[in-house]
Motif scaffolding. Structure first.
Motif, PDB file in Angstrom:
ATOM      1  N   LEU A 164       0.826  -1.212   0.000  1.00  0.00           N
ATOM      2  CA  LEU A 164       0.000   0.000   0.000  1.00  0.00           C
ATOM      3  C   LEU A 164       0.861   1.264   0.000  1.00  0.00           C
ATOM      4  O   LEU A 164       0.465   2.292  -0.565  1.00  0.00           O
ATOM      5  CB  LEU A 164      -0.934   0.009   1.219  1.00  0.00           C
ATOM      6  N   ASN A 165       2.045   1.193   0.613  1.00  0.00           N
ATOM      7  CA  ASN A 165       2.917   2.365   0.658  1.00  0.00           C
ATOM      8  C   ASN A 165       3.408   2.766  -0.732  1.00  0.00           C
ATOM      9  O   ASN A 165       3.704   3.937  -0.972  1.00  0.00           O
ATOM     10  CB  ASN A 165       4.114   2.099   1.577  1.00  0.00           C
ATOM     11  N   ALA A 166       3.505   1.791  -1.639  1.00  0.00           N
ATOM     12  CA  ALA A 166       3.897   2.120  -3.009  1.00  0.00           C
ATOM     13  C   ALA A 166       2.889   3.064  -3.641  1.00  0.00           C
ATOM     14  O   ALA A 166       3.254   4.037  -4.315  1.00  0.00           O
ATOM     15  CB  ALA A 166       4.019   0.843  -3.839  1.00  0.00           C
ATOM     16  N   LEU A 167       1.616   2.806  -3.412  1.00  0.00           N
ATOM     17  CA  LEU A 167       0.580   3.678  -3.966  1.00  0.00           C
ATOM     18  C   LEU A 167       0.538   5.019  -3.241  1.00  0.00           C
ATOM     19  O   LEU A 167       0.190   6.032  -3.855  1.00  0.00           O
ATOM     20  CB  LEU A 167      -0.778   2.976  -3.878  1.00  0.00           C
ATOM     21  N   VAL A 168       0.875   5.038  -1.964  1.00  0.00           N
ATOM     22  CA  VAL A 168       0.963   6.310  -1.233  1.00  0.00           C
ATOM     23  C   VAL A 168       2.006   7.216  -1.873  1.00  0.00           C
ATOM     24  O   VAL A 168       1.760   8.403  -2.147  1.00  0.00           O
ATOM     25  CB  VAL A 168       1.308   6.060   0.251  1.00  0.00           C
ATOM     26  N   PHE A 169       3.190   6.663  -2.147  1.00  0.00           N
ATOM     27  CA  PHE A 169       4.257   7.461  -2.760  1.00  0.00           C
ATOM     28  C   PHE A 169       3.919   7.835  -4.205  1.00  0.00           C
ATOM     29  O   PHE A 169       4.219   8.947  -4.650  1.00  0.00           O
ATOM     30  CB  PHE A 169       5.583   6.689  -2.702  1.00  0.00           C
ATOM     31  N   ALA A 170       3.305   6.917  -4.944  1.00  0.00           N
ATOM     32  CA  ALA A 170       2.956   7.200  -6.335  1.00  0.00           C
ATOM     33  C   ALA A 170       1.918   8.309  -6.422  1.00  0.00           C
ATOM     34  O   ALA A 170       2.054   9.258  -7.217  1.00  0.00           O
ATOM     35  CB  ALA A 170       2.439   5.933  -7.015  1.00  0.00           C
ATOM     36  N   HIS A 171       0.871   8.232  -5.620  1.00  0.00           N
ATOM     37  CA  HIS A 171      -0.161   9.269  -5.636  1.00  0.00           C
ATOM     38  C   HIS A 171       0.388  10.617  -5.182  1.00  0.00           C
ATOM     39  O   HIS A 171       0.086  11.654  -5.782  1.00  0.00           O
ATOM     40  CB  HIS A 171      -1.325   8.848  -4.737  1.00  0.00           C
ATOM     41  N   SER A 172       1.163  10.607  -4.115  1.00  0.00           N
ATOM     42  CA  SER A 172       1.708  11.869  -3.621  1.00  0.00           C
ATOM     43  C   SER A 172       2.633  12.513  -4.654  1.00  0.00           C
ATOM     44  O   SER A 172       2.657  13.738  -4.800  1.00  0.00           O
ATOM     45  CB  SER A 172       2.467  11.639  -2.311  1.00  0.00           C
ATOM     46  N   ALA A 173       3.376  11.697  -5.389  1.00  0.00           N
ATOM     47  CA  ALA A 173       4.257  12.246  -6.422  1.00  0.00           C
ATOM     48  C   ALA A 173       3.459  12.900  -7.548  1.00  0.00           C
ATOM     49  O   ALA A 173       3.841  13.965  -8.054  1.00  0.00           O
ATOM     50  CB  ALA A 173       5.152  11.141  -6.981  1.00  0.00           C
ATOM     51  N   PHE A 174       2.340  12.286  -7.925  1.00  0.00           N
ATOM     52  CA  PHE A 174       1.541  12.837  -9.018  1.00  0.00           C
ATOM     53  C   PHE A 174       0.790  14.093  -8.605  1.00  0.00           C
ATOM     54  O   PHE A 174       0.626  15.018  -9.403  1.00  0.00           O
ATOM     55  CB  PHE A 174       0.558  11.784  -9.532  1.00  0.00           C
ATOM     56  N   TYR A 175       0.326  14.163  -7.377  1.00  0.00           N
ATOM     57  CA  TYR A 175      -0.511  15.280  -6.951  1.00  0.00           C
ATOM     58  C   TYR A 175       0.279  16.355  -6.213  1.00  0.00           C
ATOM     59  O   TYR A 175      -0.277  17.379  -5.826  1.00  0.00           O
ATOM     60  CB  TYR A 175      -1.645  14.764  -6.067  1.00  0.00           C
ATOM     61  N   MET A 176       1.570  16.139  -6.036  1.00  0.00           N
ATOM     62  CA  MET A 176       2.391  17.103  -5.318  1.00  0.00           C
ATOM     63  C   MET A 176       2.545  18.400  -6.098  1.00  0.00           C
ATOM     64  O   MET A 176       2.524  19.500  -5.526  1.00  0.00           O
ATOM     65  CB  MET A 176       3.764  16.490  -5.027  1.00  0.00           C
ATOM     66  N   ALA A 177       2.692  18.309  -7.409  1.00  0.00           N
ATOM     67  CA  ALA A 177       2.862  19.512  -8.232  1.00  0.00           C
ATOM     68  C   ALA A 177       1.626  20.396  -8.144  1.00  0.00           C
ATOM     69  O   ALA A 177       1.726  21.625  -8.025  1.00  0.00           O
ATOM     70  CB  ALA A 177       3.145  19.121  -9.677  1.00  0.00           C
ATOM     71  N   PHE A 178       0.461  19.781  -8.196  1.00  0.00           N
ATOM     72  CA  PHE A 178      -0.781  20.543  -8.050  1.00  0.00           C
ATOM     73  C   PHE A 178      -0.852  21.213  -6.681  1.00  0.00           C
ATOM     74  O   PHE A 178      -1.272  22.369  -6.563  1.00  0.00           O
ATOM     75  CB  PHE A 178      -1.986  19.620  -8.248  1.00  0.00           C
ATOM     76  N   ALA A 179      -0.443  20.480  -5.640  1.00  0.00           N
ATOM     77  CA  ALA A 179      -0.473  21.043  -4.289  1.00  0.00           C
ATOM     78  C   ALA A 179       0.461  22.239  -4.172  1.00  0.00           C
ATOM     79  O   ALA A 179       0.098  23.267  -3.583  1.00  0.00           O
ATOM     80  CB  ALA A 179      -0.096  19.971  -3.272  1.00  0.00           C
ATOM     81  N   VAL A 180       1.662  22.140  -4.732  1.00  0.00           N
ATOM     82  CA  VAL A 180       2.610  23.259  -4.685  1.00  0.00           C
ATOM     83  C   VAL A 180       2.057  24.463  -5.436  1.00  0.00           C
ATOM     84  O   VAL A 180       2.095  25.602  -4.944  1.00  0.00           O
ATOM     85  CB  VAL A 180       3.977  22.834  -5.271  1.00  0.00           C
ATOM     86  N   TRP A 181       1.530  24.229  -6.612  1.00  0.00           N
ATOM     87  CA  TRP A 181       1.016  25.329  -7.438  1.00  0.00           C
ATOM     88  C   TRP A 181      -0.161  26.026  -6.764  1.00  0.00           C
ATOM     89  O   TRP A 181      -0.253  27.249  -6.749  1.00  0.00           O
ATOM     90  CB  TRP A 181       0.604  24.765  -8.800  1.00  0.00           C
ATOM     91  N   MET A 182      -1.063  25.258  -6.175  1.00  0.00           N
ATOM     92  CA  MET A 182      -2.240  25.841  -5.542  1.00  0.00           C
ATOM     93  C   MET A 182      -1.879  26.556  -4.247  1.00  0.00           C
ATOM     94  O   MET A 182      -2.381  27.652  -3.965  1.00  0.00           O
ATOM     95  CB  MET A 182      -3.278  24.756  -5.281  1.00  0.00           C
ATOM     96  N   LEU A 183      -1.010  25.964  -3.430  1.00  0.00           N
ATOM     97  CA  LEU A 183      -0.624  26.598  -2.175  1.00  0.00           C
ATOM     98  C   LEU A 183       0.165  27.865  -2.417  1.00  0.00           C
ATOM     99  O   LEU A 183       0.006  28.856  -1.691  1.00  0.00           O
ATOM    100  CB  LEU A 183       0.201  25.613  -1.339  1.00  0.00           C
TER     101      LEU A 183
END
Length: 276
Positions: free
Chosen positions: A138-157
Motif C-alpha cells: 500500500l505504501n507504493a501507492l501512497v508514494f505514487a499518488h503523492s508524487a503525481f498530486y504534489m505539483a498541483f499542491a505546490v502550485w495551488m498553495l
C-alpha cells in the motif's frame, strides 16, 4: 415580502434544476441499495423499496470484503495527502517568499506536469516498484499518488500564499522570531483555508484513482474501493446492481465526511487570490 426575500427565492428557484441534477444519482444509488434483487427488475418501477432492506450492505462487508477495500483506500488517500502536504508546504512557501532564479519557469513546469495522464507512466512505475520490491504494498501507492498530486499542491498553495501580506511575518521577525517560528506560528494558521482546499483535492484524486491501484496492487485483499467496485460488475455472469449501488454509496461517504468537516475552510479557500 421584502426585496431581499424575493431575491433569495429567485436564487433558490434558479438553483433547483441544478440541485435535482446533482442529487438524482445519489437518490438512485440509495433507492437501489435498499432494494432486494428481485425488486430492481420489476416491470413497474418504484422509487421506494418495499421495506428497509440492509442485506446488500451485509453482503458487501461479510462476504465481499468491501470493508478491507475501504480501509485500503483511506490509508492510501490519507497517506498521499499527508506526504504531498509535507513536501508542498515548504516548497510553496519558498516559491512565494524567497527570490529564486527561474521561479516563473518552474511554476509553468508544475502546471504542464498536470497535463500528463498517470496512465502514461504505468509501465515505468510498475517496473520501478517491482525493482524496489514494493508490488502489493500500500505504501507504493501512497508514494505514487503523492508524487503525481504534489505539483498541483505546490502550485495551488503558492497561489494562496501570495495573498498573505508579508508585513505579518516581518512583524514576527522584529519580535525575535526565526523564519521557521514565524512560518509555524503566524503563517500556517492564516493558510488553513488554502491547505484545506488543497488537501481535499488531493484526497479526492487519490481516492478515485483506479489505474495505478489496479496495476500495483495485485492481491485481492489489497484492492482499493474503486477497483473492488469495478470487479463487482463482472461477478456471476450478471450485473448485481443492488450490490454495486450499495458499494458506490459507501464509497462516497468518506469524501462527504472530509468535505463536511472542512467546509468552513473550504468556502474561504475557494476564493483564494480574490482579495489581496
Amino acid at each position: 415580502m421584502s426585496s431581499k426575500a424575493k431575491f433569495s427565492l429567485l436564487c433558490w428557484g434558479a438553483l433547483m434544476p441544478l440541485m435535482v441534477v446533482i442529487l438524482f444519482p445519489y437518490a438512485t444509488m440509495l433507492s437501489t441499495a435498499l432494494k432486494r434483487k428481485d425488486e430492481i427488475f420489476q416491470f413497474e418501477i418504484s422509487w421506494l423499496p418495499d421495506g428497509l432492506y440492509l442485506g446488500n450492505f451485509v453482503e458487501l462487508f461479510v462476504n465481499r470484503g468491501f470493508g478491507q477495500a475501504i480501509f485500503n483506500s483511506i490509508y492510501i488517500s490519507v497517506g498521499a495527502t499527508l506526504v504531498s502536504l509535507l513536501v508542498a508546504l515548504p516548497a510553496a512557501y519558498a516559491l512565494s517568499r524567497l527570490k529564486l532564479p527561474g521561479k516563473s519557469t518552474f511554476r509553468t513546469y508544475l502546471l504542464i506536469t498536470q497535463m500528463i495522464s498517470p496512465i502514461v507512466l504505468i509501465v515505468g512505475l510498475f517496473r520501478l516498484f517491482a525493482y524496489l520490491g514494493m508490488i502489493n504494498d500500500l505504501n507504493a501507492l501512497v508514494f505514487a499518488h503523492s508524487a503525481f498530486y504534489m505539483a498541483f499542491a505546490v502550485w495551488m498553495l503558492q497561489s494562496y500564499f501570495d495573498t498573505i501580506p508579508k508585513d505579518l511575518e516581518e512583524a514576527a521577525w522584529m519580535d525575535g522570531a526565526s523564519r521557521f517560528a514565524s512560518f509555524r506560528r503566524v503563517f500556517l494558521p492564516l493558510c488553513l483555508p488554502g491547505i484545506a482546499v488543497t488537501s481535499l483535492f488531493t484526497f479526492v484524486n487519490s481516492w478515485n484513482e483506479y489505474a495505478m491501484a489496479l496495476t500495483i496492487l495485485r492481491d485481492g485483499s489489497l484492492q482499493t474501493a474503486p477497483v473492488r467496485i469495478a470487479f463487482l460488475t463482472g461477478t456471476l455472469y450478471e450485473t448485481e446492481w443492488n450490490i454495486i449501488m450499495a458499494a458506490t454509496l459507501i464509497a462516497t461517504l468518506p469524501v462527504a465526511i472530509v468535505f463536511a468537516s472542512i467546509q468552513s475552510y473550504l468556502i474561504r479557500g475557494l476564493s483564494l487570490g480574490g482579495v489581496k
